[in-house]
Design a protein around this motif. Sequence first.
Motif, PDB file in Angstrom:
ATOM      1  N   ASP A 188       0.834  -1.212   0.000  1.00 45.95           N
ATOM      2  CA  ASP A 188       0.000   0.000   0.000  1.00 45.95           C
ATOM      3  C   ASP A 188       0.863   1.253   0.000  1.00 45.95           C
ATOM      4  O   ASP A 188       0.542   2.240  -0.684  1.00 45.95           O
ATOM      5  CB  ASP A 188      -0.922   0.018   1.222  1.00 45.95           C
ATOM      6  CG  ASP A 188      -2.036  -1.014   1.104  1.00 45.95           C
ATOM      7  OD1 ASP A 188      -2.281  -1.480  -0.025  1.00 45.95           O
ATOM      8  OD2 ASP A 188      -2.634  -1.367   2.141  1.00 45.95           O
ATOM      9  N   LEU A 189       1.955   1.226   0.764  1.00 48.85           N
ATOM     10  CA  LEU A 189       2.848   2.394   0.786  1.00 48.85           C
ATOM     11  C   LEU A 189       3.502   2.594  -0.571  1.00 48.85           C
ATOM     12  O   LEU A 189       3.691   3.725  -1.034  1.00 48.85           O
ATOM     13  CB  LEU A 189       3.919   2.214   1.855  1.00 48.85           C
ATOM     14  CG  LEU A 189       3.439   2.261   3.304  1.00 48.85           C
ATOM     15  CD1 LEU A 189       4.580   1.872   4.249  1.00 48.85           C
ATOM     16  CD2 LEU A 189       2.934   3.648   3.660  1.00 48.85           C
ATOM     17  N   GLU A 190       3.864   1.446  -1.210  1.00 49.07           N
ATOM     18  CA  GLU A 190       4.473   1.547  -2.533  1.00 49.07           C
ATOM     19  C   GLU A 190       3.497   2.138  -3.548  1.00 49.07           C
ATOM     20  O   GLU A 190       3.854   2.966  -4.391  1.00 49.07           O
ATOM     21  CB  GLU A 190       4.957   0.172  -2.998  1.00 49.07           C
ATOM     22  CG  GLU A 190       6.239  -0.288  -2.295  1.00 49.07           C
ATOM     23  CD  GLU A 190       6.666  -1.687  -2.735  1.00 49.07           C
ATOM     24  OE1 GLU A 190       5.796  -2.434  -3.229  1.00 49.07           O
ATOM     25  OE2 GLU A 190       7.839  -2.033  -2.537  1.00 49.07           O
ATOM     26  N   LYS A 191       2.235   1.681  -3.462  1.00 49.40           N
ATOM     27  CA  LYS A 191       1.213   2.174  -4.405  1.00 49.40           C
ATOM     28  C   LYS A 191       1.029   3.682  -4.260  1.00 49.40           C
ATOM     29  O   LYS A 191       0.768   4.398  -5.229  1.00 49.40           O
ATOM     30  CB  LYS A 191      -0.112   1.460  -4.161  1.00 49.40           C
ATOM     31  CG  LYS A 191      -0.121   0.007  -4.646  1.00 49.40           C
ATOM     32  CD  LYS A 191      -1.447  -0.650  -4.304  1.00 49.40           C
ATOM     33  CE  LYS A 191      -1.439  -2.122  -4.722  1.00 49.40           C
ATOM     34  NZ  LYS A 191      -2.714  -2.790  -4.370  1.00 49.40           N
ATOM     35  N   LEU A 192       1.150   4.148  -3.044  1.00 50.19           N
ATOM     36  CA  LEU A 192       0.966   5.586  -2.793  1.00 50.19           C
ATOM     37  C   LEU A 192       2.258   6.365  -2.963  1.00 50.19           C
ATOM     38  O   LEU A 192       2.317   7.571  -2.710  1.00 50.19           O
ATOM     39  CB  LEU A 192       0.437   5.796  -1.365  1.00 50.19           C
ATOM     40  CG  LEU A 192      -0.975   5.250  -1.104  1.00 50.19           C
ATOM     41  CD1 LEU A 192      -1.299   5.320   0.385  1.00 50.19           C
ATOM     42  CD2 LEU A 192      -2.011   6.039  -1.906  1.00 50.19           C
ATOM     43  N   ASN A 193       3.340   5.637  -3.348  1.00 52.69           N
ATOM     44  CA  ASN A 193       4.640   6.247  -3.556  1.00 52.69           C
ATOM     45  C   ASN A 193       5.153   6.931  -2.276  1.00 52.69           C
ATOM     46  O   ASN A 193       5.744   8.013  -2.306  1.00 52.69           O
ATOM     47  CB  ASN A 193       4.607   7.256  -4.705  1.00 52.69           C
ATOM     48  CG  ASN A 193       6.001   7.555  -5.230  1.00 52.69           C
ATOM     49  OD1 ASN A 193       6.891   6.703  -5.157  1.00 52.69           O
ATOM     50  ND2 ASN A 193       6.197   8.767  -5.748  1.00 52.69           N
ATOM     51  N   LEU A 194       4.905   6.249  -1.137  1.00 53.62           N
ATOM     52  CA  LEU A 194       5.310   6.809   0.159  1.00 53.62           C
ATOM     53  C   LEU A 194       6.460   6.032   0.798  1.00 53.62           C
ATOM     54  O   LEU A 194       6.934   6.395   1.860  1.00 53.62           O
ATOM     55  CB  LEU A 194       4.122   6.804   1.138  1.00 53.62           C
ATOM     56  CG  LEU A 194       2.924   7.659   0.726  1.00 53.62           C
ATOM     57  CD1 LEU A 194       1.790   7.459   1.718  1.00 53.62           C
ATOM     58  CD2 LEU A 194       3.330   9.133   0.683  1.00 53.62           C
ATOM     59  N   LEU A 195       6.915   4.953   0.160  1.00 56.49           N
ATOM     60  CA  LEU A 195       7.962   4.103   0.738  1.00 56.49           C
ATOM     61  C   LEU A 195       9.323   4.531   0.216  1.00 56.49           C
ATOM     62  O   LEU A 195       9.572   4.519  -0.996  1.00 56.49           O
ATOM     63  CB  LEU A 195       7.701   2.632   0.378  1.00 56.49           C
ATOM     64  CG  LEU A 195       8.674   1.620   0.967  1.00 56.49           C
ATOM     65  CD1 LEU A 195       8.545   1.597   2.492  1.00 56.49           C
ATOM     66  CD2 LEU A 195       8.395   0.228   0.408  1.00 56.49           C
ATOM     67  N   GLU A 196      10.195   4.961   1.118  1.00 56.37           N
ATOM     68  CA  GLU A 196      11.517   5.424   0.697  1.00 56.37           C
ATOM     69  C   GLU A 196      12.447   4.265   0.395  1.00 56.37           C
ATOM     70  O   GLU A 196      13.123   4.242  -0.615  1.00 56.37           O
ATOM     71  CB  GLU A 196      12.122   6.304   1.786  1.00 56.37           C
ATOM     72  CG  GLU A 196      13.492   6.849   1.405  1.00 56.37           C
ATOM     73  CD  GLU A 196      14.018   7.821   2.444  1.00 56.37           C
ATOM     74  OE1 GLU A 196      15.250   7.802   2.668  1.00 56.37           O
ATOM     75  OE2 GLU A 196      13.222   8.569   3.032  1.00 56.37           O
ATOM     76  N   LYS A 197      12.506   3.220   1.328  1.00 53.77           N
ATOM     77  CA  LYS A 197      13.362   2.060   1.105  1.00 53.77           C
ATOM     78  C   LYS A 197      12.960   0.922   2.046  1.00 53.77           C
ATOM     79  O   LYS A 197      12.234   1.136   3.013  1.00 53.77           O
ATOM     80  CB  LYS A 197      14.834   2.404   1.324  1.00 53.77           C
ATOM     81  CG  LYS A 197      15.178   2.773   2.747  1.00 53.77           C
ATOM     82  CD  LYS A 197      16.678   3.007   2.914  1.00 53.77           C
ATOM     83  CE  LYS A 197      16.992   3.378   4.348  1.00 53.77           C
ATOM     84  NZ  LYS A 197      18.455   3.556   4.577  1.00 53.77           N
ATOM     85  N   THR A 198      13.431  -0.282   1.768  1.00 53.62           N
ATOM     86  CA  THR A 198      13.262  -1.434   2.670  1.00 53.62           C
ATOM     87  C   THR A 198      14.642  -2.016   2.924  1.00 53.62           C
ATOM     88  O   THR A 198      15.491  -2.019   2.029  1.00 53.62           O
ATOM     89  CB  THR A 198      12.364  -2.523   2.050  1.00 53.62           C
ATOM     90  OG1 THR A 198      12.962  -3.008   0.860  1.00 53.62           O
ATOM     91  CG2 THR A 198      10.961  -1.987   1.763  1.00 53.62           C
TER      92      THR A 198
END
Length: 549
Positions: A1-11
């Motif tokens: 979900d974070l990726e879809k919203l382009n809110l994930l910086e890194k894992t």
Amino acid sequence: DLEKLNLLEKTEDIEHNVGTCYRCGTTVETMTSEQWFVAMKDLAERAIEAVRNGETRFIPDRFSKIYYNWMENIRDWCISRQLWWGHQIPAYYCDECGETIVSKDKPENCPVCGSHEIRQDEDVLDTWFSSALWPFSTLGWPEATKDLEKFYPNTTLVTGYDIIFFWVARMIFMSLYDMGEVPFKDVYIHGLIRDSQGRKMSKSLGNGIDPLQVIDDFSADALRFAIITGNAAGNDVRMSDEKLEWGRNFLNKIWNASRFVLMNIDERVDSADGLELEDMDKWILSRANNLVKEATANMNKYELGLAAQKVYDFAWNEFCDWYIELVKPRLYGEDEKSKKAAYFTLVRVLETILKLLHPVIPFITEEIYGYIPGQENALIIESWPVYDEAFNFPKQEEDLDLLMDVIRSIRNIRANLNVPVKKQTGLYLTEESDLSKYLPELGRLAGIDAVSIIEENFDKNAYASDKVRGTEIFLKLDDLIDKDKEISRLNKEKVKLEKELSKVRNKLANENFISKAPEAVVAKERDKLAEFEDKYDLVVSQLNYFENV
């Protein structure tokens, strides 16, 4: 979900410590939840004061520091537990309005909204909360029972140092709160049982000892004796089969000595009145009398191991090894007066030993006591022995102690020179002594057929000698020895010891060995050197003796 919203910086992978259950290994994650607590500040202050002013004392006293450390740094106590067993917390919740009710009995309705939808808290009390009530709850509290009146407060609590805070401290502050006084006067702290290497017993190490198996193999009394003897209060106990065998050997010694006594007394003599007690009787009665005084003082100071050790030393060394051996001819002889004095002494001393040992080894002592003629009570309800000035014989103690030391010395001399006791010889003294009146005992136990005072022209170098308690003794042994054979044997032993001494001395002179070898290995070599030096000195002195006889 974070990726879809382009809110994930890194894992990225993160390593961290994960708590696990110490029993099954399942992952345990902490979570915040509501719990019940006891406010501890006021309770702790009163409990600290009770120990400081002596209402309750710790034995040994050093353990009071552990108590103070806990109580002075105490935090509020979380008493609720999420378990399936224990005392359920007496708190209730109203499902309608959320009111919390603490009550001894379950309320029928909510005091705020009147709802009947009442449920009890599912948590249970901490085990130590329930255990803290033990001194008075077991006696019928909160009812005013006869047991509570008679047994509270108690005198002594016996426990291990690992639960001073968990149990002892909590019993003290709970009792002060609920009863208004401390639950016990003394807290006797014992150590923990460890394996022969000093390690704590655990399932993972597999070094646990099953007490039931030990009892089957060695007996309950041997286990008790091994744990108590040779150990001071508060110190851990190293348990091994060797120590258990030592305890069992002592039980066998007591059993066999008791069997000898009971097989050789024809009647019970209850009083010393009219008896002609001999020196050996007075000696053992006086030693037993002093033992009662010393062991009682040790017990009163909670020096249980020291008391048990003293009874062990007396029973094994003085009663079994010496008095029984000294008294045998009288039991088998024709002098009835002497026999009666011996009967009285044997039974009185045996009963004293059994009474002093009973708290430590109750089973075998009770069994033996039941066989003693004239006994109607069980040993467990008999009175503890007390010191009796009528059986204080210091002169006989001094005389018999000298006699036994002389016998030991003569035996050592004979053993060193390979002269058996059955070969009789004379004993020569430098001054008058009471030893001559003990000639029968010297003859039977040391191979002495005469006691004489040396004359002016006495050649001391021609005799084997020793100094015992300030008294010089001399033995004429040359005609009992194959002189040439002994000199040959001793010269061979001397050469052998010289080689061993050279080897050990060279090793200890090697700086490389001293600096690199473990300390225990170096210490062992030094002990070996001391042992060889003692043996060498003895061989040289024996050779000197043979060269002069």
